[in-house]
Motif scaffolding. Structure first.
Motif, PDB file in Angstrom:
ATOM      1  N   LYS A  60       1.786   5.807   6.384  1.00  0.00           N
ATOM      2  CA  LYS A  60       1.010   7.026   6.600  1.00  0.00           C
ATOM      3  C   LYS A  60       1.792   8.026   7.447  1.00  0.00           C
ATOM      4  CE  LYS A  60      -3.669   8.574   7.644  1.00  0.00           C
ATOM      5  NZ  LYS A  60      -5.036   8.152   8.070  1.00  0.00           N
ATOM      6  N   ARG A  78       0.836  -1.185   0.000  1.00  0.00           N
ATOM      7  CA  ARG A  78       0.000   0.000   0.000  1.00  0.00           C
ATOM      8  C   ARG A  78       0.877   1.243   0.000  1.00  0.00           C
ATOM      9  NH1 ARG A  78      -5.062   1.120   4.120  1.00  0.00           N
ATOM     10  NH2 ARG A  78      -5.868   2.972   3.051  1.00  0.00           N
ATOM     11  N   TYR A 117       0.921   5.719   0.148  1.00  0.00           N
ATOM     12  CA  TYR A 117       0.232   6.964   0.487  1.00  0.00           C
ATOM     13  C   TYR A 117       0.852   8.065  -0.354  1.00  0.00           C
ATOM     14  CZ  TYR A 117      -1.483   4.269   4.427  1.00  0.00           C
ATOM     15  OH  TYR A 117      -2.080   3.294   5.202  1.00  0.00           O
ATOM     16  N   ASP A 171      -4.702   7.878  -0.186  1.00  0.00           N
ATOM     17  CA  ASP A 171      -4.287   6.470  -0.110  1.00  0.00           C
ATOM     18  C   ASP A 171      -4.621   5.713  -1.390  1.00  0.00           C
ATOM     19  OD1 ASP A 171      -7.021   6.233   0.053  1.00  0.00           O
ATOM     20  OD2 ASP A 171      -7.042   5.405   2.087  1.00  0.00           O
ATOM     21  N   SER A 172      -4.972   6.467  -2.428  1.00  0.00           N
ATOM     22  CA  SER A 172      -5.283   5.876  -3.722  1.00  0.00           C
ATOM     23  C   SER A 172      -4.614   6.693  -4.817  1.00  0.00           C
ATOM     24  CB  SER A 172      -6.806   5.847  -3.940  1.00  0.00           C
ATOM     25  OG  SER A 172      -7.142   5.866  -5.303  1.00  0.00           O
TER      26      SER A 172
END
Length: 203
Positions: free
Chosen positions: A42, A4, A6, A19-20
């Protein structure tokens, strides 16, 4: 499974942390002087957003921007065509140093808009291969729009002389359909900044 990420947008339509990639891309596409970067946590993103962006770019000791909001650490692309259609070529240079990065062509029976489109896609593919999120500048509204739509909307008809050009168009469209990229494609402000660094100087 991909990790993932950020995305910090310091300068864009709506600066913040996303976050996308799809959401963050909406904030920087077409925004002149956009500044953004991805982070793996994050906490890193929050710290970066509260800080000056100039400390978060590779090999950058000073601010990313020069007068007029030009991002020096970027790639500038341009095309030139003698006639319409005519002999076309395109190239990309380092915006800050004017170092030639690529020069493709010439091709027969092509158009300037096709060259602008191919130049942007060539830059994006090259930067992705090098794992760089460097912005790309173009002074072509049509080229930028065609890249966004993932389609070269030329009215030029294919003939034997321009078969190599249409082969490149097909490859570029296929790349856009099958790849994502994190590089903002920005419109060069010719009125305020002068000719784009990749300009062929043939006007």
């Amino acid at each position: 499974m991909s990790k993932r990420k950020y995305y910090v947008v310091w300068k864009g339509i709506d600066p913040g942390i996303y976050d996308s990639w799809d959401e963050s891309k909406k904030q920087i596409d077409g925004f002149e002087g956009a500044l953004y970067k991805s982070f793996t946590t994050k906490e890193e993103a929050l710290e970066a957003f509260r800080s000056e962006p100039s400390g978060y770019f590779r090999n950058r000791k000073k601010s990313t921007l020069v007068s007029g909001q030009i991002i020096r650490e970027s790639l500038s692309v341009d095309a030139a065509c003698s006639g319409n259609p005519g002999r076309m070529e395109y190239r990309g240079v380092n915006t800050g140093t004017s170092e030639l990065i690529f020069n493709i062509g010439p091709f027969e029976q092509a158009t300037n808009n096709i060259g602008e489109f191919l130049a942007i896609v060539h830059a994006l593919a090259l930067l992705k291969k090098q794992h760089l999120d460097t912005p790309v500048y173009s002074d072509s509204e049509n080229g930028i729009l065609w890249v966004k739509r993932k389609k070269c909307k030329t009215k030029l008809q294919p003939v034997e002389e321009n078969r190599p050009v249409f082969d490149l168009i097909h490859r570029a469209e296929t790349w856009l359909q099958n790849n994502t990229y994190s590089n903002p494609v920005l419109k060069w402000d010719t009125k305020n900044w002068g000719e784009i660094p990749a300009d062929f100087g043939r006007k």
